[in-house]
Design a protein around this motif. Structure first.
Motif, PDB file in Angstrom:
ATOM      1  N   VAL A 232       0.857  -1.199   0.000  1.00 44.63           N
ATOM      2  CA  VAL A 232       0.000   0.000   0.000  1.00 44.63           C
ATOM      3  C   VAL A 232       0.890   1.245   0.000  1.00 44.63           C
ATOM      4  CG1 VAL A 232      -1.778   1.289   1.261  1.00 44.63           C
ATOM      5  CG2 VAL A 232      -1.848  -1.218   1.227  1.00 44.63           C
ATOM      6  N   THR A 233       0.617   2.159  -0.904  1.00 46.99           N
ATOM      7  CA  THR A 233       1.462   3.364  -1.027  1.00 46.99           C
ATOM      8  C   THR A 233       0.704   4.615  -0.576  1.00 46.99           C
ATOM      9  OG1 THR A 233       0.664   3.800  -3.260  1.00 46.99           O
ATOM     10  CG2 THR A 233       2.614   2.373  -3.062  1.00 46.99           C
ATOM     11  N   ALA A 234       1.486   5.666  -0.370  1.00 50.48           N
ATOM     12  CA  ALA A 234       0.871   6.956  -0.024  1.00 50.48           C
ATOM     13  C   ALA A 234      -0.066   7.387  -1.158  1.00 50.48           C
ATOM     14  CB  ALA A 234       1.956   7.997   0.218  1.00 50.48           C
ATOM     15  N   ALA A 235       0.284   7.012  -2.403  1.00 57.65           N
ATOM     16  CA  ALA A 235      -0.568   7.377  -3.550  1.00 57.65           C
ATOM     17  C   ALA A 235      -1.920   6.656  -3.465  1.00 57.65           C
ATOM     18  CB  ALA A 235       0.142   7.019  -4.849  1.00 57.65           C
ATOM     19  N   ASP A 236      -1.911   5.390  -3.004  1.00 62.09           N
ATOM     20  CA  ASP A 236      -3.180   4.657  -2.836  1.00 62.09           C
ATOM     21  C   ASP A 236      -4.078   5.380  -1.835  1.00 62.09           C
ATOM     22  OD1 ASP A 236      -2.434   2.552  -4.502  1.00 62.09           O
ATOM     23  OD2 ASP A 236      -1.489   1.442  -2.863  1.00 62.09           O
ATOM     24  N   ILE A 237      -3.451   5.804  -0.746  1.00 60.85           N
ATOM     25  CA  ILE A 237      -4.223   6.458   0.323  1.00 60.85           C
ATOM     26  C   ILE A 237      -4.801   7.777  -0.210  1.00 60.85           C
ATOM     27  CG2 ILE A 237      -4.058   7.420   2.673  1.00 60.85           C
ATOM     28  CD1 ILE A 237      -3.168   4.634   3.049  1.00 60.85           C
TER      29      ILE A 237
END
Ligand code: HSE
Length: 429
Positions: A232-237
């Motif tokens: 899970v990436t900051a971009a997903d969040i």
């Protein structure tokens, strides 16, 4: 009140065991009044007897757990060691010698609950394990007893505090996964080796236990589809936020639409900010149960920690002691439906897919064709261009997971698709 005390032995005296000992000692009178006889701590099996354990009577400590469970005069054995062996052998030996068992051992229950239940029945004793799932939160007993007359169709929950803490930090601070994990480790939420939590093994064991009880069938950890949060990436969040969602690590157990099978899975997913589980912050746990007559129920609280887990252990201990006094046993395993567990491909869900594509005519049509070829209907598309390339975010309608995953495989083969930046399921709508 009966004068002969109920003899209780403890296997393990770490964070949870020490709290169990403290409560048994300091709340002795209340526990005796609630049970109808006093509890006598008969022995505590530990690996390191010389370790300082405040409030734990040193004369009760032994390193010989097998001799302790073989004493023959124990009413209840409380197991808070964890792991599969030697615990499985110790528990079955305790049963053979007439003791009921209270365990906090999710790994063992999720791997081999059926044979342990059978052994308990064979010897006319109880096997209780409220503490194995979501710490202090009463879940096993409500599912097994309070909802015994209802039909549970779905259990959806946050059952791992460490991953909830990490995802919550990523959401509230914009941190990446590694940075949030470091903070969870520094604060003592994540263990030195966080694999069991971040790769979803802990949550999968809990999902197996919950699914078996909720649907009156047998589900083991091997039946549970598992994906961790390490990707899970900051971009997903950030992308989730744009959709009015949060990313949560969910355990989802469902009855199929035709009622002929069940599924159990653990993976990160986007849920709407309006969903009650979205308000579960930090290391808290919460479980949503959907039952036919009861409707939607939510159980919330601390899912780990010495005292909260000890609270669940003590509840079971009181129940097991009461049964011993009444020369009876409580509700055991109920697996009569024998519903099979379907593979993940059969689960019907929605995908949020983020693609890096070439920004030129026809690309969107090409991508849309791939979805159509797999009979997956698109709900929304969002595109953002950047220097001849574009980021394309597609959210689908509900479709079988197998179709969604085949769609992604085909998308990866398109020349115009430079990469699949992220794939996440969307739940809770
Ligand atoms: N490690 C678990 C969690 C607690 O983070 O929730 C024990 O199951």
């Amino acid at each position: 009140m009966r004068t002969r005390p109920l003899k209780v032995a403890l296997l393990g005296c770490g964070v949870v065991g020490s709290e169990v000992t403290r409560i048994i000692t300091t709340q002795a009178d209340d526990l005796a009044a609630r049970i109808g006889a006093p509890i006598e701590l008969a022995g505590i099996a530990v690996r390191r007897p010389n370790r300082v354990r405040e409030g734990v009577p040193a004369d009760l400590l032994t390193t010989d757990a097998m001799a302790l469970v073989k004493r023959g005069d124990l009413d209840v054995v409380v197991e808070v060691i964890g792991g599969i062996e030697p615990v499985r052998t110790l528990i079955t030996t305790a049963f053979e010698h007439g003791a009921s068992v209270v365990s906090a051992n999710k790994a063992l229950l999720a791997a081999d609950g059926a044979s342990l239940h059978a052994k308990a029945v064979e010897h006319g004793v109880d096997l209780y394990y409220e503490a194995a799932v979501a710490g202090a939160i009463p879940l096993i007993r409500p599912l097994r007893e309070s909802l015994a007359g209802d039909k549970v169709n779905r259990v959806l929950g946050i059952v791992n505090g460490t991953t909830n803490f990490i995802l919550d930090k990523m959401d509230s601070t914009g941190a990446g996964y590694s940075e949030a994990l470091d903070e969870a480790t520094a604060l003592g939420y994540a263990e030195a080796d966080p694999t069991a939590d971040v790769e979803g093994f802990d949550a999968a064991a809990k999902a197996a236990i919950l699914a078996g009880i909720a649907f009156h069938t047998r589900v083991t950890i091997d039946d549970v589809h598992r994906e961790g949060i390490t990707e899970v990436t900051a971009a997903d969040i950030a992308s989730a936020r744009k959709m009015g969602c949060l990313v949560k690590m969910l355990a989802i157990c469902e009855r199929s639409a035709d009622g002929r099978s069940v599924t159990a899975r653990v993976h990160p997913a986007m849920i709407p900010l309006s969903h009650p589980l979205a308000s579960v912050r930090e290391a808290y746990n919460a479980v949503f149960v959907e039952a036919e007559a009861a409707g939607r129920l939510m159980f919330y609280g601390p899912g780990a920690g010495g005292a909260p887990t000890a609270s669940a252990v003590l509840g079971d201990l009181v129940a097991a002691c009461r049964n011993k006094l009444a020369a009876t046993t409580g509700a055991g395993e109920s697996a009569y439906t024998q519903l099979p567990v379907s593979p993940m491909g059969d689960v019907v869900t929605r995908y949020h897919i983020s693609l890096d594509v070439a920004d030129k005519p026809g690309v969107l049509a090409q991508v849309a064709t791939v979805f159509a070829e797999h009979d997956v209907s698109i709900d929304t598309v969002r595109q953002q261009g950047k220097d001849g390339e574009a980021s394309l975010v597609v959210v689908t309608h509900r479709a079988p997971d197998a179709a969604l995953s085949a769609t992604v495989s085909s998308l990866r083969k398109l020349d115009t698709v430079r990469g699949v930046a992220s794939i996440m399921r969307v739940e809770g709508e």
